[in-house]
Write an enzyme that holds these catalytic residues in place. Structure first.
Site, PDB file in Angstrom:
ATOM      1  N   TYR A  98       0.807  -1.222   0.000  1.00  0.00           N
ATOM      2  CA  TYR A  98       0.000   0.000   0.000  1.00  0.00           C
ATOM      3  C   TYR A  98       0.845   1.279   0.000  1.00  0.00           C
ATOM      4  CZ  TYR A  98      -4.498  -2.340   0.292  1.00  0.00           C
ATOM      5  OH  TYR A  98      -5.615  -3.081  -0.001  1.00  0.00           O
ATOM      6  N   GLU A 140      -8.798  -7.395   4.438  1.00  0.00           N
ATOM      7  CA  GLU A 140      -8.011  -8.432   3.764  1.00  0.00           C
ATOM      8  C   GLU A 140      -7.324  -9.355   4.764  1.00  0.00           C
ATOM      9  OE1 GLU A 140      -5.599  -5.944   1.269  1.00  0.00           O
ATOM     10  OE2 GLU A 140      -7.412  -5.134   0.325  1.00  0.00           O
TER      11      GLU A 140
END
Length: 409
Positions: A98, A140
């Protein structure tokens, strides 16, 4: 929740960012892949990059999330986040990726908007990004933990493989000229993962150029010892749009080994429900629906089940015979099929052409599951809303980047 100071800045700059997002996202991907070519080679779908659909989906999701934060700060677009999280989890995306995305996305924003991106504006959009990213990371992580728990204890080669597990093809069935089903069993002999009817797996293949490309395929059935997934050979072959499906059609034979992810997908049959079920599909969209129908038949469900499928012809209709067989096994089931160009001269006129869900009698309390091309989904959902089904009772799966959900949250 977005801070009040950032909310003011996001509200003021959202039109400019939203208006330029179509320029920002292609630049972002070019920068990202220049710095990390392995991501395009081994993670991102090269077909979706070539067509631009991934850029459109990213642009829509960012704009939709930011809009939700400023217009409905008490809410969160959970449907959009859940769909993205399931896809990310199936691909094996990790939290450490990310910051890489953030770096190149914000560089693209600054390059496109220039001086309009003051330090304060950049900080506000950074807050939006990390609100979305952290929500996805948490979802997730939870999905991966659940997948690991339902797959049973991992040992030996299975544990070393991590996210990806080796499966052996033990059966191959040519459903139509363009559609093949693969029956697979874990090479390590371990237990099958828990599957919710309607879910998909990611399949990773090594292509001739060395790229390890990944695609998602719906699970169309299962037994106690094997899973079945189904692949349509995509148009555009040769080329990135159909490179994985073409590879599987040519090279995945009985006794081949494939690398699969655990099952994921937020659109699946509510097994605890007792009300009527409507399964609506078009073309290869029948794959998750036949999986749901097979589960209902295998468990001896007494629920009212209505199947509605649309296809070009009888020859292009995958699982045509299986649909009839499974419908016969259920205590309260009916199947309706439309063909645009039926070869049978006696095919009924009312089932020729495009699907018409308003012609069906839907019992009160019906839950609908839809899968097919995006224009079909829009039309089918509209028909069901007109027929009186509440929006909350209509669930849909679209293959590829979801270009619809990000605009409707």
């Amino acid at each position: 929740m977005l801070s009040s100071q950032s909310a003011v800045l996001i509200r003021a700059t959202l039109p400019a960012v939203g208006g330029a997002i179509g320029e920002i996202t292609p630049l972002f991907y070019r920068r990202l892949f220049a710095a990390h070519p392995e991501l395009l080679r081994d993670l991102f779908n090269r077909g979706n990059q070539a067509t631009g659909t991934q850029q459109q989906a990213l642009a829509g999701s960012i704009a939709a999330f930011a809009t939700m934060l400023v217009e409905h700060p008490e809410q969160r677009p959970d449907a959009m986040l859940s769909r993205i999280a399931h896809k990310h989890a199936s691909l094996g995306i990790r939290r450490e990726q990310y910051p890489i995305v953030q770096e190149h996305l914000f560089a693209a924003i600054v390059e496109v908007l220039g001086a309009a991106v003051t330090p304060e504006v950049a900080a506000a959009w950074d807050e939006v990004y990390w609100l979305m990213a952290n929500a996805l990371i948490a979802l997730e992580d939870r999905l991966r933990t659940q997948a690991e728990a339902t797959a049973g204890p991992a040992t030996g080669a299975q544990a070393a493989a991590g996210h990806w597990r080796s499966w052996r093809v033990i059966g191959r069935q040519q459903e139509t000229a363009e559609v093949v089903s693969f029956l697979v069993r874990p090479v390590d002999g371990g237990p099958l993962p828990t599957v919710r009817p309607g879910q998909y797996v990611s399949v990773q293949v090594e292509l001739p150029d060395g790229a390890r490309q990944i695609r998602q395929y719906s699970l169309s059935g299962q037994s106690d010892e094997a899973l079945r997934f189904t692949v349509k050979r995509e148009a555009g072959t040769p080329g990135p749009a159909g490179e994985v499906s073409a590879f599987l059609h040519r090279h995945a034979q009985v006794d081949s080994e494939l690398r699969l992810s655990p099952p994921f997908g937020d659109v699946h049959l509510d097994e605890a429900g007792e009300g009527p079920v409507l399964l609506v599909s078009a073309g290869i969209g029948c794959t998750p629906m036949i999986g749901m129908l097979g589960h209902l038949a295998a468990t001896g469900s007494t629920r009212k089940v209505i199947t509605a499928h649309a296809d070009r012809t009888e020859q292009s209709h995958a699982f045509r015979s299986e649909l009839a067989q499974l419908t016969e096994k259920l205590a309260a089931a009916e199947a309706h099929v439309w063909y645009e160009q039926p070869a049978d001269p006696d095919w009924p006129a009312e089932r020729t052409g495009l699907i018409d869900l308003t012609a069906l009698e839907l019992p009160a309390g019906t839950t609908a599951y839809l899968c097919g091309p995006l224009p079909f989904l829009r039309a089918a959902r509209s028909q069901l809303l007109t027929a009186g089904l509440p929006a909350s009772a209509i669930h849909y799966e679209v293959f590829g980047p979801d270009l619809w959900l990000a605009t409707t949250v």
